[in-house]
Write an enzyme that holds these catalytic residues in place. Structure first.
Site, PDB file in Angstrom:
ATOM      1  N   ASP A 123       2.982  -2.490  -2.801  1.00 11.89           N
ATOM      2  CA  ASP A 123       3.991  -3.492  -2.498  1.00 11.89           C
ATOM      3  C   ASP A 123       5.374  -2.815  -2.530  1.00 11.89           C
ATOM      4  OD1 ASP A 123       4.142  -6.705  -2.315  1.00 11.89           O
ATOM      5  OD2 ASP A 123       5.801  -6.025  -3.561  1.00 11.89           O
ATOM      6  N   ASP A 249      -6.087  -8.331   1.765  1.00 18.86           N
ATOM      7  CA  ASP A 249      -4.651  -8.594   1.662  1.00 18.86           C
ATOM      8  C   ASP A 249      -4.095  -8.985   3.025  1.00 18.86           C
ATOM      9  OD1 ASP A 249      -2.012  -8.793   0.930  1.00 18.86           O
ATOM     10  OD2 ASP A 249      -1.656  -6.636   0.950  1.00 18.86           O
ATOM     11  N   HIS A 278      -4.129  -8.771  -2.673  1.00 22.93           N
ATOM     12  CA  HIS A 278      -2.866  -8.032  -2.580  1.00 22.93           C
ATOM     13  C   HIS A 278      -2.627  -7.205  -3.841  1.00 22.93           C
ATOM     14  CE1 HIS A 278       1.146  -7.023  -1.293  1.00 22.93           C
ATOM     15  NE2 HIS A 278       1.646  -7.510  -2.417  1.00 22.93           N
TER      16      HIS A 278
END
Length: 300
Positions: A123, A249, A278
């Site tokens: 991320d 994800d 995710h």
């Protein structure tokens, strides 16, 4: 710049997270002092593994990965980005920008005096971490990217568009609930509470609220040029570079392809697809720890 600091008692008694506070002080360009926290465990002379989290998590995300890496003899460093975890939290959304985040973590990194780093990033840990790789390439020996990217204004995914709309529209930003939604397994009540711990109330969540709007998904976004410049460096990065995206994800689906195509160090590597959402660190921590260890041993 007004800065909030989460009280220490918010972090007392978190299961599987026994690490003592460890802080580095930096100074923002406007003169404001900031305190950045990082888990730093293992022998100081051992090979360092840098674990970088994203939005809206903190180093607690790596609690099941850190012990396995320590058992294999590594030094493990897991910082909390500014605005998250035990790190200081500027109070206004306007205090946060992509470039400010990169500068804050660059100042943190240069204060650590470490090299030979193996980076695992997910991320925003990748959006910031890969900028660190580009800026301090000599400090990094290996890179693993998971559910992340380095966008340059060329668009987004439907999953990200939904996330952006939700993050900006929801009246109460449910950090623990967001982590739970982003995993395949169900988080326990205690785990969700641990993700909520850095944020006593909504005033502490300016950074978490701001992050989705900072992703440079259009040419008009800030940091497009800076990310393009970083890509030029990554396109010459010959050190081992591995992709380990998950199969579940919707936000970053397919994002591994650009790294495999453009980063020289990714060629010939045994890229993997892990099972998880995710926040794959919650779904397959043992697999991630084994992957990091194997990647280091196979690329001495």
């Amino acid at each position: 710049m007004d800065v909030l600091r989460t009280p220490d008692d918010r972090f007392a008694g978190l299961a599987d997270f026994p690490y003592p506070p460890n802080y580095t002080d930096i100074v923002d360009a406007d003169g404001t002092p900031l305190r950045i926290h990082a888990v730093d465990a293992g022998p100081t002379r051992a090979q360092p593994v840098l674990l970088m989290h994203g939005e809206p998590s903190w180093s607690y995300l790596y609690r099941h990965i850190i012990p396995a890496l320590l058992a294999n003899g590594y030094r493990v460093i897991a910082p909390d980005l500014v605005g998250f975890g035990r790190s200081d939290k500027p109070a206004a959304q306007a205090d946060y920008s992509y470039e400010r985040h990169v500068t804050w973590m660059s100042d943190w990194l240069t204060a650590q005096h470490i090299s030979g780093i193996t980076l695992f990033c997910q991320d925003w840990g990748g959006l910031i971490g890969l900028r660190l790789v580009a800026a301090f390439a000599d400090r990094f020996k290996r890179v693993i990217v998971a559910n992340t990217g380095l966008p340059t204004g060329t668009g987004s995914t439907p999953g990200f568009d939904q996330w952006l709309a939700f993050s900006q529209g929801v009246p109460i930003f449910p950090v623990g609930g967001i982590l739970d939604t982003g995993t395949k397994r169900a988080l326990s009540t205690a785990e969700k509470a641990a993700y909520d711990a850095p944020f006593p109330d909504e005033s502490y969540k300016a950074g978490a609220r701001r992050f989705p709007t900072l992703v440079p998904i259009t040419p008009q976004h800030a940091s497009v040029e800076e990310n393009m410049a970083a890509w030029k460096v990554l396109e010459t990065f010959n050190k081992p570079f591995l992709t380990a995206f998950s199969d579940g994800d919707p936000v970053t689906k397919g994002g591994e392809k650009i790294f495999r195509e453009r980063v020289p160090g990714a060629r010939g590597q045994p890229h993997v697809t892990l099972q998880g959402g995710h926040f794959l660190q919650e779904d397959c921590p043992s697999e991630i720890a084994e992957l990091i260890d194997r990647f280091i041993r196979n690329n001495p």
